[in-house]
Scaffold this active site. Sequence first.
Site, mmCIF file in Angstrom:
data_model
loop_
_atom_site.group_PDB
_atom_site.id
_atom_site.type_symbol
_atom_site.label_atom_id
_atom_site.label_comp_id
_atom_site.label_asym_id
_atom_site.label_seq_id
_atom_site.Cartn_x
_atom_site.Cartn_y
_atom_site.Cartn_z
ATOM 1 N N THR A 1 46.265 36.802 47.806
ATOM 2 C CA THR A 1 45.375 37.380 46.934
ATOM 3 C C THR A 1 45.969 38.430 45.833
ATOM 4 O OG1 THR A 1 45.458 39.296 48.327
ATOM 5 C CG2 THR A 1 43.495 37.625 48.879
ATOM 6 N N SER A 2 47.391 37.796 45.612
ATOM 7 C CA SER A 2 48.163 38.634 44.743
ATOM 8 C C SER A 2 48.158 37.812 43.353
ATOM 9 C CB SER A 2 49.482 38.824 45.386
ATOM 10 O OG SER A 2 50.237 39.561 44.392
ATOM 11 N N ARG A 3 49.138 36.964 43.337
ATOM 12 C CA ARG A 3 49.400 36.166 41.983
ATOM 13 C C ARG A 3 49.780 34.613 42.474
ATOM 14 N NH1 ARG A 3 46.472 39.143 40.005
ATOM 15 N NH2 ARG A 3 46.779 40.365 38.184
ATOM 16 N N SER B 1 59.587 44.193 52.188
ATOM 17 C CA SER B 1 59.315 44.882 50.877
ATOM 18 C C SER B 1 60.576 44.852 50.337
ATOM 19 C CB SER B 1 58.858 46.253 51.270
ATOM 20 O OG SER B 1 57.479 46.373 50.472
ATOM 21 N N ARG B 2 60.400 45.161 48.655
ATOM 22 C CA ARG B 2 61.810 45.251 48.191
ATOM 23 C C ARG B 2 62.654 46.322 48.798
ATOM 24 N NH1 ARG B 2 60.473 42.868 42.128
ATOM 25 N NH2 ARG B 2 58.432 43.215 42.536
ATOM 26 N N HIS C 1 39.521 33.720 42.345
ATOM 27 C CA HIS C 1 40.219 35.038 41.927
ATOM 28 C C HIS C 1 39.205 36.203 42.105
ATOM 29 C CE1 HIS C 1 43.660 37.155 39.730
ATOM 30 N NE2 HIS C 1 43.178 38.047 40.608
ATOM 31 N N ILE C 2 38.482 36.430 43.135
ATOM 32 C CA ILE C 2 37.734 37.478 43.300
ATOM 33 C C ILE C 2 37.971 38.695 44.122
ATOM 34 C CG2 ILE C 2 35.675 35.853 42.881
ATOM 35 C CD1 ILE C 2 35.273 35.860 46.021
ATOM 36 N N GLY C 3 39.145 38.994 44.341
ATOM 37 C CA GLY C 3 39.931 39.813 45.213
ATOM 38 C C GLY C 3 39.394 41.112 44.923
ATOM 39 N N ARG D 1 50.306 49.683 47.885
ATOM 40 C CA ARG D 1 48.982 50.091 48.172
ATOM 41 C C ARG D 1 48.036 48.886 49.074
ATOM 42 N NH1 ARG D 1 49.200 52.853 43.125
ATOM 43 N NH2 ARG D 1 49.483 50.814 42.076
ATOM 44 N N GLU E 1 46.363 28.895 37.187
ATOM 45 C CA GLU E 1 45.034 29.494 37.172
ATOM 46 C C GLU E 1 44.222 29.195 35.700
ATOM 47 O OE1 GLU E 1 44.929 32.740 39.627
ATOM 48 O OE2 GLU E 1 43.145 33.491 38.298
#
Length: 321
Positions: free
Chosen positions: A235-237, A176-177, A284-286, A156, A266
């Site tokens: 912006t993921s992990r 992508s996977r 971490h403000i996504g 998404r 983090e």
Amino acid sequence: MREKVLVTRKLPGSMAEGLRSSFEVVLNPHDRNLTRGELFRMAEGCAGMISLLSDTLDREFIESHPRLKVIANCAVGYNNIDLHAAAERGIVVTNTPGVLTETTADLAWALILALGRRVVESDRYTREGRFGGWAPELFLGTDIYGKTLGIVGLGRIGAAVARRAAGFSMKLIYHSRSRKPELEKALGAGYRELDSLLAEADFISLHTPLDPGTRHLLDRRRISLMKPGSFLINTSRGPLVDEGALVEALASGKLAGAGLDVYENEPELHPGLAGLPNTVLLPHIGSASTETRVKMARMAAENLTAVLTGRTPPNPVPLPE
Ligand code: GLV
């Protein structure tokens, strides 16, 4: 008797007040995250909890709280929860997908633009009173228009970031996977193996969830494959990237810059990262717009309430078998 539920930190909106009409609500009284000890104590006797991505809900926590029936994580990611331990105990885990997609995509673009055009560096320079008038070589950045954007993870959020690239006439490639032929066609995006994408893209944006298979997806070898002078946006992990190897690649000038909203350990930053001028570092403000955070809180409350009133929650996370 009303069931007891824990909300691990005050959230925007009036979600906690809403919960009080059906449950006995235990709310973190502090304006900070709970310590592990506080989390363990405050969750005692709770049938449900609304948790944050920063709450570590591991096997020890889950096994110490046998009354828990639902963990409603107020985040789309749920790598903070031991899903195996939850599944063994029959605990339903839910997340908040969808509502934060566009907001997070906007932030990834804020980082792309800030990096390419050196927005943060030049803001600092101006504030420091160093602006002495227009100069032909002042803060030369790089064009974003016409460059190649590589999206890793076309879910998404990845797709929402990709859609925005049309406004900048960028060439789009993705990994992508699984391949997504329809989306590929709609976006005009080309599929690449990850190593090829890294060698080709000028801007690489990560949008894959963190799980055991994606930890250090960008390890030292993969970082060395990145196109010289390219930019990394995450912006993921944080643990998707070997942050130590990234710091080295930035310091050596191999990479032109990195825009990070998330970190490997983090909230700690790898030594040296904060001193690099070619980074934009966010806390971490996504998903941090008022509208989106209110929606996330509401969604988490709906998920929790559904489980505790015997209904199927709208957003269950698939649990391992
Ligand atoms: C934020 O990082 C989220 O997972 O919602």
